[in-house]
Design a protein around this motif. Structure first.
Motif, short mmCIF file in Angstrom:
data_model
loop_
_atom_site.label_atom_id
_atom_site.label_comp_id
_atom_site.label_asym_id
_atom_site.label_seq_id
_atom_site.Cartn_x
_atom_site.Cartn_y
_atom_site.Cartn_z
N SER A 200 0.85 -1.19 0.00
CA SER A 200 0.00 0.00 0.00
C SER A 200 0.89 1.24 0.00
O SER A 200 2.11 1.14 -0.10
N ASN A 201 0.28 2.42 0.10
CA ASN A 201 1.06 3.66 0.02
C ASN A 201 2.11 3.78 1.12
O ASN A 201 3.21 4.25 0.88
N GLU A 202 1.76 3.33 2.32
CA GLU A 202 2.67 3.54 3.46
C GLU A 202 3.08 2.25 4.14
O GLU A 202 3.99 2.27 4.97
N THR A 203 2.41 1.15 3.85
CA THR A 203 2.71 -0.11 4.53
C THR A 203 2.82 -1.26 3.53
O THR A 203 2.40 -1.15 2.38
N ARG B 292 8.48 2.21 3.84
CA ARG B 292 7.17 1.72 4.25
C ARG B 292 7.30 0.89 5.52
O ARG B 292 8.34 0.32 5.79
#
Length: 204
Positions: free
Chosen positions: A146-149, A175
């Motif tokens: 995902s965008n951050e994880t 991330r």
């Protein structure tokens, strides 16, 4: 615009580096239960035309227990344009050992669209997950970005869960890598990346 190529092509069967290279497996895309009227060259033409890629890399078989006939998202994933994470079985007596060694050998021989060699990072396989005498396709490679994880399946494997999470974290320094127990989920023969793929259309 909506394009319908008219062939069988699941999202988990293809992997991209974002720079023109697509990776897949012969076990899946050339399986006679997909598009038996098409040969490898014709399949590649579809991949070029509908994904807009210039370069296609083929691995061999998928892991034991995979009902998709060898989806790439259970074995090898791009983490950037020239680095892949690929699962490797360390137990020589395991049925996955030779399969994954052959794929590893192919990865080291491959070149990207710009001629550069792949940077290959090895991930361990978890201990076998078995349900009602069936080996399930448990793999740390079935993570979701995902965008951050990065959401990573874990399998209550004290030896390998943390090793896999640490290895994946090194590949995604910007991330946060999060491991979530996927033992119950893998009974459905897939994990987090599988869940993020194509959804059926709903007619109301």
């Amino acid at each position: 615009p909506v394009f319908n190529p008219g062939i069988v092509m699941e999202g988990g069967s293809v992997e991209f580096n974002g720079r023109g290279t697509l990776m897949t497996t012969t076990a899946c895309l050339l399986n006679e239960n997909r598009n038996p009227h098409l040969n490898q060259a014709q399949i590649e033409e579809y991949l070029h035309n509908f994904y807009g890629v210039d370069h296609i890399l083929w691995l061999g078989d998928g892991i034991i227990g995979d009902d998709t006939d060898g989806h790439i998202d259970d074995i090898t994933r791009f983490v950037n344009e020239d680095t892949v994470l690929t699962v490797v079985e360390e137990n020589k007596n395991d049925a996955n050992y030779e399969i994954l060694q052959e794929n590893l050998k192919l990865l080291h021989q491959m070149r990207l669209e710009n001629g550069k060699q792949l940077n290959v990072v090895e991930l361990p396989m978890p201990k076998p997950v078995i349900y009602e005498d069936q080996i399930l396709p448990a793999s740390y490679a079935n993570f979701y970005i995902s965008n951050e994880t990065v959401i990573v399946p874990t399998f209550q494997d004290l030896k390998n869960d943390d090793r896999a999470l640490d290895t994946i974290q090194q590949c995604f320094p910007t991330r946060r890598v999060v491991g979530i127990n996927s033992v119950d989920l893998i009974w459905g023969l897939g994990s987090f990346h599988c869940l993020s793929q194509q959804e059926p259309s709903i007619i109301v």
